[in-house]
Scaffold this motif. Structure first.
Motif, short mmCIF file in Angstrom:
data_model
loop_
_atom_site.label_atom_id
_atom_site.label_comp_id
_atom_site.label_asym_id
_atom_site.label_seq_id
_atom_site.Cartn_x
_atom_site.Cartn_y
_atom_site.Cartn_z
N CYS A 1 0.87 -1.18 0.00
CA CYS A 1 0.00 0.00 0.00
C CYS A 1 0.91 1.23 0.00
CB CYS A 1 -0.92 0.01 1.22
SG CYS A 1 -2.05 1.41 1.22
N ILE A 2 0.75 2.08 -1.04
CA ILE A 2 1.61 3.27 -1.14
C ILE A 2 0.88 4.56 -0.81
CG2 ILE A 2 3.26 2.21 -2.73
CD1 ILE A 2 1.86 3.85 -4.99
N VAL A 3 -0.46 4.51 -0.76
CA VAL A 3 -1.19 5.69 -0.30
C VAL A 3 -2.50 5.25 0.35
CG1 VAL A 3 -2.44 6.23 -2.44
CG2 VAL A 3 -1.87 8.05 -0.86
N ASN A 4 -2.80 5.92 1.45
CA ASN A 4 -4.02 5.67 2.20
C ASN A 4 -4.25 6.89 3.09
OD1 ASN A 4 -6.30 4.42 3.25
ND2 ASN A 4 -5.25 2.53 3.80
N ASP A 5 -5.32 6.91 3.84
CA ASP A 5 -5.54 8.00 4.78
C ASP A 5 -4.35 8.10 5.73
OD1 ASP A 5 -8.03 8.16 3.59
OD2 ASP A 5 -9.13 7.35 5.31
N GLY A 6 -3.85 9.31 5.91
CA GLY A 6 -2.77 9.55 6.86
C GLY A 6 -1.37 9.32 6.33
N TYR A 7 -1.21 8.89 5.09
CA TYR A 7 0.13 8.68 4.52
C TYR A 7 0.78 10.02 4.20
CZ TYR A 7 -0.10 3.59 3.89
OH TYR A 7 -0.14 2.24 4.09
N MET A 8 2.10 10.02 4.12
CA MET A 8 2.84 11.21 3.71
C MET A 8 3.80 10.85 2.58
SD MET A 8 3.79 13.36 7.09
CE MET A 8 2.54 13.92 8.22
N TRP A 9 3.87 11.73 1.60
CA TRP A 9 4.82 11.57 0.50
C TRP A 9 5.78 12.75 0.53
CZ3 TRP A 9 3.00 9.51 -4.88
CH2 TRP A 9 2.36 8.27 -4.72
N LEU A 10 7.03 12.45 0.78
CA LEU A 10 8.10 13.44 0.71
C LEU A 10 8.73 13.35 -0.68
CD1 LEU A 10 10.22 15.41 2.13
CD2 LEU A 10 11.62 13.34 2.26
N ASP B 1 3.89 5.48 5.70
CA ASP B 1 2.53 5.08 6.09
C ASP B 1 2.04 5.96 7.24
OD1 ASP B 1 3.53 4.03 8.52
OD2 ASP B 1 3.45 1.96 7.82
N ALA B 2 0.81 5.72 7.69
CA ALA B 2 0.20 6.56 8.73
C ALA B 2 0.96 6.49 10.06
CB ALA B 2 -1.26 6.15 8.93
N ASN B 3 1.79 5.47 10.24
CA ASN B 3 2.60 5.35 11.46
C ASN B 3 3.99 5.95 11.30
OD1 ASN B 3 0.59 3.93 12.93
ND2 ASN B 3 1.14 2.07 11.81
N GLY B 4 4.28 6.51 10.11
CA GLY B 4 5.58 7.13 9.88
C GLY B 4 6.65 6.18 9.37
N ASN B 5 6.26 4.94 9.08
CA ASN B 5 7.24 3.96 8.55
C ASN B 5 7.40 4.17 7.04
OD1 ASN B 5 7.45 2.49 11.08
ND2 ASN B 5 5.38 1.77 10.62
N ILE B 6 8.61 4.01 6.56
CA ILE B 6 8.85 4.13 5.12
C ILE B 6 8.29 2.88 4.42
CG2 ILE B 6 10.60 4.20 3.30
CD1 ILE B 6 12.30 5.92 5.23
N VAL B 7 7.44 3.13 3.43
CA VAL B 7 6.83 2.06 2.64
C VAL B 7 7.70 1.75 1.43
CG1 VAL B 7 4.80 1.45 1.27
CG2 VAL B 7 4.52 2.74 3.38
N GLN B 8 8.20 2.80 0.77
CA GLN B 8 9.10 2.63 -0.38
C GLN B 8 9.73 3.97 -0.72
OE1 GLN B 8 6.92 1.43 -3.93
NE2 GLN B 8 6.23 3.49 -4.32
N TRP B 9 10.83 3.90 -1.46
CA TRP B 9 11.42 5.06 -2.13
C TRP B 9 11.15 4.87 -3.61
CZ3 TRP B 9 14.15 2.60 1.80
CH2 TRP B 9 14.51 3.39 2.91
N TYR B 10 10.65 5.89 -4.27
CA TYR B 10 10.37 5.84 -5.70
C TYR B 10 11.25 6.89 -6.36
CZ TYR B 10 7.55 5.08 -9.90
OH TYR B 10 7.13 4.74 -11.15
N ILE B 11 12.16 6.45 -7.19
CA ILE B 11 13.15 7.33 -7.80
C ILE B 11 12.79 7.53 -9.27
CG2 ILE B 11 15.60 7.69 -8.28
CD1 ILE B 11 15.94 5.45 -5.94
N ASP B 12 12.45 8.76 -9.61
CA ASP B 12 12.16 9.11 -11.00
C ASP B 12 13.46 9.57 -11.67
OD1 ASP B 12 9.11 9.30 -11.66
OD2 ASP B 12 9.28 10.11 -9.64
N ILE B 13 13.77 9.00 -12.81
CA ILE B 13 14.86 9.50 -13.63
C ILE B 13 14.28 10.67 -14.43
CG2 ILE B 13 16.59 8.95 -15.39
CD1 ILE B 13 16.78 7.30 -12.71
#
Length: 182
Positions: free
Chosen positions: A58-67, A83-95
């Motif tokens: 899950c990469i987005v849901n209520d309470g998630y943050m995207w930096l 995620d809503a608990n502040g844990n990193i779900v993934q890093w997505y690197i755009d070229i």
């Protein structure tokens, strides 16, 4: 030649997010020079999950943050999904071809190729098929095609050697913006 897709840090076109808070800042430090943005997805129409290998994440849901980090004079930008608990779900690197600022909003010109890094240290290359189509259709020329592959291969080496500094700055950069969310 057609134009590359310009993607903005505020992601106002994102219809899935119905209530949000947003903050951004410019940083010029020893480790990073560029723009950082933070989107707090307070309410979404529905969660979004993606499949990597055997796992649905899950990469987005209520309470998630995207930096999002937009380093100037680099050929990439990094989105860290929490995620809503502040844990990193993934890093997505755009070229990308470049990062910049337009109407006071950071942006990047997407070169199609992406890298996903999971906290488990699994690395996935994404959208290489889109890169192939872009060069065949003349959206990009061979030099941009080669630039995208060179940047991706270089970043994958840095990730495997644990030398991609932007990843280590994710939590610090998020904390800078959390108190500025509006």
């Amino acid at each position: 030649m057609e134009m590359l897709e310009r993607k903005y840090g505020d992601r106002l076109e994102w219809k899935r997010v119905v209530k949000r808070k947003y903050a951004q800042s410019y940083l010029d430090t020893k480790d990073f020079r560029g723009y950082i943005t933070l989107i707090h997805t307070i309410k979404v129409t529905e969660p979004l999950s993606v499949r990597y290998g055997e796992n649905d994440i899950c990469i987005v849901n209520d309470g998630y943050m995207w930096l999002q980090q937009f380093p100037l004079e680099k050929k990439h930008s990094v989105t860290t999904m929490f995620d809503a608990n502040g844990n990193i779900v993934q890093w997505y690197i755009d070229i990308c071809l470049e990062n910049g600022l337009d109407r006071n909003i950071p942006w990047m010109d997407d070169l199609f190729l992406d890298i996903v890094l999971l906290p488990s240290e699994e690395v996935f290359l994404k959208d290489d098929d889109e890169l192939e189509v872009a060069v065949v259709k003349g959206i990009i020329d061979k030099s941009l095609y080669n630039l995208a592959w060179d940047e991706a291969n270089n970043l994958i080496k840095l990730i495997h050697n644990r030398n991609f500094e932007l990843l280590n700055l994710s939590i610090e950069h998020k904390e800078i913006l959390v108190n500025q969310l509006k």
